[in-house]
Enzyme design. Structure first.
Site, PDB file in Angstrom:
ATOM      1  N   ASP A  95       0.819  -1.218   0.000  1.00  0.00           N
ATOM      2  CA  ASP A  95       0.000   0.000   0.000  1.00  0.00           C
ATOM      3  C   ASP A  95       0.853   1.268   0.000  1.00  0.00           C
ATOM      4  OD1 ASP A  95      -2.381  -1.244  -0.070  1.00  0.00           O
ATOM      5  OD2 ASP A  95      -2.865  -0.971   2.048  1.00  0.00           O
ATOM      6  N   LYS A 103      -3.975   3.212  -2.560  1.00  0.00           N
ATOM      7  CA  LYS A 103      -5.129   4.091  -2.812  1.00  0.00           C
ATOM      8  C   LYS A 103      -5.197   5.007  -1.611  1.00  0.00           C
ATOM      9  CE  LYS A 103      -8.362   0.495  -1.572  1.00  0.00           C
ATOM     10  NZ  LYS A 103      -8.281   0.753  -0.160  1.00  0.00           N
ATOM     11  N   MET A 153      -6.880   9.558   9.531  1.00  0.00           N
ATOM     12  CA  MET A 153      -7.445  10.201   8.340  1.00  0.00           C
ATOM     13  C   MET A 153      -8.279  11.429   8.730  1.00  0.00           C
ATOM     14  SD  MET A 153      -8.458   6.660   6.383  1.00  0.00           S
ATOM     15  CE  MET A 153      -8.767   5.701   7.847  1.00  0.00           C
TER      16      MET A 153
HETATM   17  N1  SAH Z   1      -3.615   0.313   9.164  1.00  0.00           N
HETATM   18  C1  SAH Z   1      -3.031   1.619   9.433  1.00  0.00           C
HETATM   19  C2  SAH Z   1      -4.024   2.723   9.186  1.00  0.00           C
HETATM   20  C3  SAH Z   1      -4.498   2.776   7.756  1.00  0.00           C
HETATM   21  S1  SAH Z   1      -5.537   4.119   7.413  1.00  0.00           S
HETATM   22  C4  SAH Z   1      -2.470   1.650  10.848  1.00  0.00           C
HETATM   23  O1  SAH Z   1      -2.762   0.753  11.639  1.00  0.00           O
HETATM   24  O2  SAH Z   1      -1.713   2.583  11.164  1.00  0.00           O
HETATM   25  C5  SAH Z   1      -4.391   5.311   6.850  1.00  0.00           C
HETATM   26  C6  SAH Z   1      -4.250   6.405   7.880  1.00  0.00           C
HETATM   27  O3  SAH Z   1      -3.388   5.980   8.934  1.00  0.00           O
HETATM   28  C7  SAH Z   1      -3.608   7.662   7.372  1.00  0.00           C
HETATM   29  O4  SAH Z   1      -4.522   8.475   6.678  1.00  0.00           O
HETATM   30  C8  SAH Z   1      -3.176   8.289   8.675  1.00  0.00           C
HETATM   31  O5  SAH Z   1      -4.281   8.819   9.377  1.00  0.00           O
HETATM   32  C9  SAH Z   1      -2.695   7.081   9.434  1.00  0.00           C
HETATM   33  N2  SAH Z   1      -1.256   6.857   9.267  1.00  0.00           N
HETATM   34  C10 SAH Z   1      -0.672   5.759   8.768  1.00  0.00           C
HETATM   35  N3  SAH Z   1       0.676   5.889   8.798  1.00  0.00           N
HETATM   36  C11 SAH Z   1       0.933   7.104   9.338  1.00  0.00           C
HETATM   37  C12 SAH Z   1       2.127   7.819   9.649  1.00  0.00           C
HETATM   38  N4  SAH Z   1       3.333   7.328   9.415  1.00  0.00           N
HETATM   39  N5  SAH Z   1       1.991   9.040  10.211  1.00  0.00           N
HETATM   40  C13 SAH Z   1       0.799   9.564  10.477  1.00  0.00           C
HETATM   41  N6  SAH Z   1      -0.363   8.943  10.196  1.00  0.00           N
HETATM   42  C14 SAH Z   1      -0.298   7.717   9.648  1.00  0.00           C
END
Ligand code: SAH
Length: 283
Positions: free
Chosen positions: A50, A71, A186
């Site tokens: 992803d 995406k 998000m």
């Molecule tokens: N499965 C992921 C979340 C996926 S949804 C998890 O457990 O972290 C995607 C969202 O995760 C992004 O829009 C943001 O809100 C957050 N996110 C993921 N990686 C990030 C990072 N390195 N820094 C800040 N927000 C992050």
């Protein structure tokens, strides 16, 4: 030394052809991968990854075929089905398929949907959890997601639903009143509506807020603000997603726990930001 021997001695699972391993890659820093993830990277034939998977991590699987399935931001879910079916197809070709997702695959990552589709198609699956951005990302900013003086519960919410709008099904009133600390994934796109809703629902206007972007990567940025001005401040600071928004007094702990600033030689801003007045360990 073989690749597998580079891992500490353990009875590591063998990646069998025709399987899909659905694996979390953590929030970005490759050091936050699990050993199971590393074991998977070492054996996979194909990696379907992803947008938020750190590029450094893919370098650890130079022999695998890398397929980008990114995406971003509330696109229609039809594409999600295409990704799942592509995984089915690769598995049926006898590939060892590593589905690599940012953070934890089961936290706002549609990992459940993908795993369900695979199993419905008779494809065997292994799940490898990862460090979620809402926990690990905040820790890199010096914010403990729970802290005994602040919260006994924490709420993780998504700032937009499948259509890209603020989730209408969320009961902001209950969230605002029922949880001392709220962690929003998000959340940046709708930060104005979200902070407004929280204030309307009774959160103090000066409730501390931290926005952490690209957490755990070299581009990490942290903005400390309050509910009332968060939307304006995010705009002014030019913060760019991905971001984690944290609302609640746990944010105050950053004044003492910003360990990355300390690594740069800065002193803690306040050794007792919650005004406890006694040693932290004294209960
Ligand atoms: N499965 C992921 C979340 C996926 S949804 C998890 O457990 O972290 C995607 C969202 O995760 C992004 O829009 C943001 O809100 C957050 N996110 C993921 N990686 C990030 C990072 N390195 N820094 C800040 N927000 C992050």
């Amino acid at each position: 030394m073989t690749e597998a021997e580079l891992l500490p001695q353990n009875d590591w699972p063998v990646f069998e052809p025709g399987w899909v391993w659905l694996c979390g890659a953590g929030p970005g820093d490759p050091g936050l991968l699990t050993l199971h993830a590393l074991n998977a990277l070492r054996q996979a034939d194909v990696i379907v990854y992803d947008a938020l998977v750190g590029q450094g991590i893919l370098k650890w699987a130079p022999h695998a075929h890398h397929i980008y399935a990114g995406k971003r931001g509330g696109k229609p879910s039809a594409k999600q089905r295409d990704i799942s079916l592509h995984l089915v197809e690769l598995a049926r070709k006898g590939k060892k398929v590593l589905r690599l997702k940012g953070g934890d695959p089961f936290v706002f990552g549609r990992g459940g949907e993908e795993a369900q589709t695979l199993i419905q198609h008779g494809v065997p699956v292994r799940i490898i959890p990862g460090i979620s951005a809402g926990i690990g990302g905040l820790a890199y900013a010096g914010i403990p997601v729970t802290h005994r003086d602040v919260n006994q519960s924490v709420t993780f919410v998504t700032g937009h639903d499948q259509s890209g709008a603020t989730p209408s099904s969320l009961d902001w009133k209950s969230i605002a009143q029922g949880s001392q600390v709220i962690v929003i994934y998000m959340g940046m796109k709708h930060i104005e509506q979200i902070t407004e809703q929280l204030i309307l629902a009774g959160r103090p206007k000066d409730d501390p807020v931290a926005i952490v972007t690209s957490a755990t990567t070299a581009d990490q940025k942290v903005l400390e603000t309050i509910l009332e001005t968060a939307a304006k401040d995010v705009l002014e600071a030019g913060m760019q997603p991905p971001s984690i928004v944290c609302v609640g007094r746990a944010v105050e702990m950053r004044k003492v726990l910003d360990w990355q600033a300390m690594m740069q030689g800065e002193m803690p801003r306040n050794l007792d930001p919650l005004g406890r007045g006694k040693p932290a360990e004294a209960s």
